[in-house]
Design a protein around this motif. Structure first.
Motif, PDB file in Angstrom:
ATOM      1  N   ASN A  63       0.792  -1.227   0.000  1.00 47.38           N
ATOM      2  CA  ASN A  63       0.000   0.000   0.000  1.00 47.38           C
ATOM      3  C   ASN A  63       0.833   1.290   0.000  1.00 47.38           C
ATOM      4  N   GLY A  64       1.981   1.216  -0.620  1.00 49.19           N
ATOM      5  CA  GLY A  64       2.816   2.406  -0.719  1.00 49.19           C
ATOM      6  C   GLY A  64       3.529   2.769   0.565  1.00 49.19           C
ATOM      7  N   GLY A  65       3.481   1.840   1.564  1.00 54.71           N
ATOM      8  CA  GLY A  65       4.170   2.106   2.832  1.00 54.71           C
ATOM      9  C   GLY A  65       3.205   2.255   3.993  1.00 54.71           C
ATOM     10  N   LEU A  66       3.209   1.281   4.896  1.00 53.73           N
ATOM     11  CA  LEU A  66       2.361   1.367   6.094  1.00 53.73           C
ATOM     12  C   LEU A  66       3.193   1.817   7.286  1.00 53.73           C
ATOM     13  N   ILE A  67       2.537   2.351   8.292  1.00 54.14           N
ATOM     14  CA  ILE A  67       3.169   2.590   9.591  1.00 54.14           C
ATOM     15  C   ILE A  67       2.413   1.753  10.613  1.00 54.14           C
ATOM     16  N   THR A  68       3.145   0.906  11.339  1.00 56.17           N
ATOM     17  CA  THR A  68       2.503  -0.109  12.178  1.00 56.17           C
ATOM     18  C   THR A  68       2.846   0.021  13.659  1.00 56.17           C
ATOM     19  N   PHE A  69       3.329   1.206  14.052  1.00 52.72           N
ATOM     20  CA  PHE A  69       3.491   1.417  15.508  1.00 52.72           C
ATOM     21  C   PHE A  69       2.354   2.318  15.988  1.00 52.72           C
ATOM     22  N   PRO A  70       2.143   2.386  17.310  1.00 57.00           N
ATOM     23  CA  PRO A  70       0.937   3.044  17.837  1.00 57.00           C
ATOM     24  C   PRO A  70       0.770   4.508  17.416  1.00 57.00           C
ATOM     25  N   GLY A  71      -0.508   4.923  17.379  1.00 50.99           N
ATOM     26  CA  GLY A  71      -0.861   6.290  17.010  1.00 50.99           C
ATOM     27  C   GLY A  71      -1.943   6.348  15.950  1.00 50.99           C
ATOM     28  N   GLY A  72      -2.335   5.193  15.425  1.00 52.46           N
ATOM     29  CA  GLY A  72      -3.440   5.121  14.459  1.00 52.46           C
ATOM     30  C   GLY A  72      -4.563   4.273  15.026  1.00 52.46           C
ATOM     31  N   LEU A  73      -5.784   4.762  14.943  1.00 55.54           N
ATOM     32  CA  LEU A  73      -6.939   4.053  15.515  1.00 55.54           C
ATOM     33  C   LEU A  73      -8.134   4.151  14.575  1.00 55.54           C
ATOM     34  N   PRO A  74      -8.868   3.060  14.399  1.00 58.54           N
ATOM     35  CA  PRO A  74     -10.121   3.158  13.644  1.00 58.54           C
ATOM     36  C   PRO A  74     -11.156   3.951  14.436  1.00 58.54           C
ATOM     37  N   ILE A  75     -12.088   4.556  13.713  1.00 59.72           N
ATOM     38  CA  ILE A  75     -13.204   5.278  14.335  1.00 59.72           C
ATOM     39  C   ILE A  75     -14.491   4.531  13.982  1.00 59.72           C
ATOM     40  N   HIS A  76     -15.294   4.199  14.984  1.00 57.42           N
ATOM     41  CA  HIS A  76     -16.526   3.442  14.786  1.00 57.42           C
ATOM     42  C   HIS A  76     -17.744   4.326  15.009  1.00 57.42           C
ATOM     43  N   ASP A  77     -18.859   3.953  14.388  1.00 51.96           N
ATOM     44  CA  ASP A  77     -20.118   4.604  14.754  1.00 51.96           C
ATOM     45  C   ASP A  77     -20.729   3.818  15.924  1.00 51.96           C
ATOM     46  N   SER A  78     -21.924   4.240  16.358  1.00 51.70           N
ATOM     47  CA  SER A  78     -22.486   3.630  17.566  1.00 51.70           C
ATOM     48  C   SER A  78     -22.931   2.189  17.313  1.00 51.70           C
ATOM     49  N   ASN A  79     -22.959   1.776  16.063  1.00 49.78           N
ATOM     50  CA  ASN A  79     -23.293   0.378  15.755  1.00 49.78           C
ATOM     51  C   ASN A  79     -22.043  -0.483  15.568  1.00 49.78           C
ATOM     52  N   GLY A  80     -20.903   0.116  15.834  1.00 48.10           N
ATOM     53  CA  GLY A  80     -19.682  -0.664  15.743  1.00 48.10           C
ATOM     54  C   GLY A  80     -19.075  -0.751  14.350  1.00 48.10           C
ATOM     55  N   ARG A  81     -19.665  -0.046  13.396  1.00 49.51           N
ATOM     56  CA  ARG A  81     -19.100  -0.060  12.048  1.00 49.51           C
ATOM     57  C   ARG A  81     -17.947   0.938  11.951  1.00 49.51           C
ATOM     58  N   VAL A  82     -16.894   0.564  11.250  1.00 53.00           N
ATOM     59  CA  VAL A  82     -15.766   1.484  11.054  1.00 53.00           C
ATOM     60  C   VAL A  82     -16.166   2.538  10.021  1.00 53.00           C
ATOM     61  N   ILE A  83     -16.090   3.805  10.400  1.00 51.51           N
ATOM     62  CA  ILE A  83     -16.463   4.894   9.487  1.00 51.51           C
ATOM     63  C   ILE A  83     -15.256   5.745   9.090  1.00 51.51           C
ATOM     64  N   GLY A  84     -14.086   5.428   9.654  1.00 51.20           N
ATOM     65  CA  GLY A  84     -12.879   6.193   9.330  1.00 51.20           C
ATOM     66  C   GLY A  84     -11.769   5.824  10.302  1.00 51.20           C
ATOM     67  N   ALA A  85     -10.746   6.660  10.364  1.00 52.46           N
ATOM     68  CA  ALA A  85      -9.634   6.400  11.283  1.00 52.46           C
ATOM     69  C   ALA A  85      -8.878   7.692  11.530  1.00 52.46           C
ATOM     70  N   ILE A  86      -8.157   7.705  12.645  1.00 48.02           N
ATOM     71  CA  ILE A  86      -7.324   8.860  13.002  1.00 48.02           C
ATOM     72  C   ILE A  86      -5.874   8.404  13.114  1.00 48.02           C
ATOM     73  N   GLY A  87      -4.951   9.293  12.740  1.00 47.00           N
ATOM     74  CA  GLY A  87      -3.531   9.017  12.882  1.00 47.00           C
ATOM     75  C   GLY A  87      -2.840  10.216  13.496  1.00 47.00           C
ATOM     76  N   VAL A  88      -2.004   9.968  14.495  1.00 49.49           N
ATOM     77  CA  VAL A  88      -1.325  11.047  15.213  1.00 49.49           C
ATOM     78  C   VAL A  88       0.164  10.745  15.278  1.00 49.49           C
ATOM     79  N   SER A  89       0.992  11.757  15.033  1.00 47.38           N
ATOM     80  CA  SER A  89       2.438  11.585  15.114  1.00 47.38           C
ATOM     81  C   SER A  89       3.103  12.888  15.514  1.00 47.38           C
ATOM     82  N   GLY A  90       4.118  12.776  16.367  1.00 45.49           N
ATOM     83  CA  GLY A  90       4.834  13.977  16.782  1.00 45.49           C
ATOM     84  C   GLY A  90       5.556  13.855  18.120  1.00 45.49           C
ATOM     85  N   SER A  91       5.332  12.743  18.822  1.00 46.03           N
ATOM     86  CA  SER A  91       5.960  12.588  20.126  1.00 46.03           C
ATOM     87  C   SER A  91       6.269  11.094  20.316  1.00 46.03           C
ATOM     88  N   SER A  92       6.325  10.631  21.563  1.00 44.91           N
ATOM     89  CA  SER A  92       6.504   9.198  21.802  1.00 44.91           C
ATOM     90  C   SER A  92       5.268   8.462  21.302  1.00 44.91           C
TER      91      SER A  92
END
Lengths: 137, 137, 137, 137
Positions: free
Chosen positions: B89-118
């Motif tokens: 996929n052109g390069g994944l990052i597999t250490f912590p800081g990325g999380l899926p975002i679910h709706d109230s029915n548990g379906r994945v509707i997106g994801a967040i990724g954060v980087s800049g510290s530990s």
């Protein structure tokens, strides 16, 4: 954002090149500015062809995270917190030979990357480059 | 396919940014939608230059496999079942800081990724972003 | 080098988004800093998927050459002096929708790129974004 | 294969830089060797960010086909024999500013690429660089 000037970058390259001659190695030497953009580069005659790209990536990597490339490499080992960070930013190099360059106030103004010999030699030559940079008045 | 709306993505970014300010770190924060396409992004002043790309890759990685990036990283170690999945996929990052975002029915509707510290800080800030997302009625 | 702050970038994005709502279009809106690095981004719900990448490239292109993307496009036509400049820098976009952002002293501090409708609409929305940026005191 | 030496490449860069100062422009100046590998590079303070990549591509393009980049650009126009040749080799630049460098026997030993102003200025600065190169005995 303060950034290294060409004059300073060339001073770093010259000092690194002189060190390389002293220890009898042929290096690729790259300096990037505060924006991680290539500012000055030399490839010494007969230096490894594959080291050209590595020297530039080392300089960029050192600026991307404001730390020596070898420090980042300690964190990116299997089981480490930044395992495989090398897949980001179009490809990082995380073994020694890349160093940030600071001004006299401690701000990062650029970085140097050296490749062409052992990582110990690469690091020593990069260190000589960094040591030669002076603030511009 | 249900997908995160811009309003929800911006709520996640704002909450993450607030958490980053609270713990005194400078982050790149990216939210992707259900199609793994960038939806909202902010780079806090002075955040590491190299973390821009990593934050986006973390968000994409979390959506590509609908799991926290750190969980994928456990599987991609030497000898593990997904060794070197980072090359896809052109390069994944597999250490912590990325999380899926679910709706109230548990379906994945997106994801967040954060980087800049530990990676611990990155994960904490991403968690704050996810926690702020509510269903849109 | 002076560079746009996140607060200013978000002001530009908000003003552009408001303009897009007014004229009834769905846009991708990207702001880059003085180093051409993404600083703030939003994709409005239902905006063309292919416009995400274009909006970011427009912003980068406007900063790479400190001119509106449409001006560069006049020079890159067949027979023109910069024919096919689009092949540089990983891919440029040279039709309207990208504009440099200046501070009150006329220095370029970043750029905005908008994509999602006709190039006239894209340009109008980018213009609204630029107009909203104020110096930070 | 005879190839330009670093000393010669640096002579070309210095002469080009001096010409740029004389005519009051800020240039990116790249020299590649006979293998089309970067050998020396300088980015003058304040030169366009987008011209960095273009200067290197011009130098490579001039060596790839052993002709001035502007000559190639005449052949790559719509309806021309080399239409869209720019898509090869990871992206060529075919407007003026790139020139092959010959030794005194007429063999191509490298090339220079200049970017940062009008194509006329770019070409003039590249020409000054080429003119300064002498055989090394």
């Amino acid at each position: 954002m303060m950034s290294i000037l060409l004059e300073q970058a060339q001073t770093a390259v010259r000092a690194a090149q002189q060190k390389a001659v002293e220890i009898g190695v042929r290096m690729n030497i790259a300096v990037v500015d505060a924006g991680a953009n290539l500012t000055a580069f030399v490839r010494m005659d007969g230096a490894w062809l594959g080291s050209l790209d590595i020297s530039i990536r080392k300089a960029k990597t050192a600026r991307f995270f404001d730390m020596p490339t070898g420090e980042l490499g300690k964190l990116s080992q299997p089981g480490g917190p930044l395992y495989h960070i090398e897949h980001s930013n179009g490809g990082l190099i995380t073994f020694p030979g890349g160093l940030p360059i600071h001004d006299s106030n401690g701000r990062v103004i650029g970085a140097i990357g050296v490749s062409g010999s052992s990582v110990e030699d690469d690091h020593a030559v990069a260190t000589a480059g960094v040591a030669a940079v002076r603030d511009v008045h």
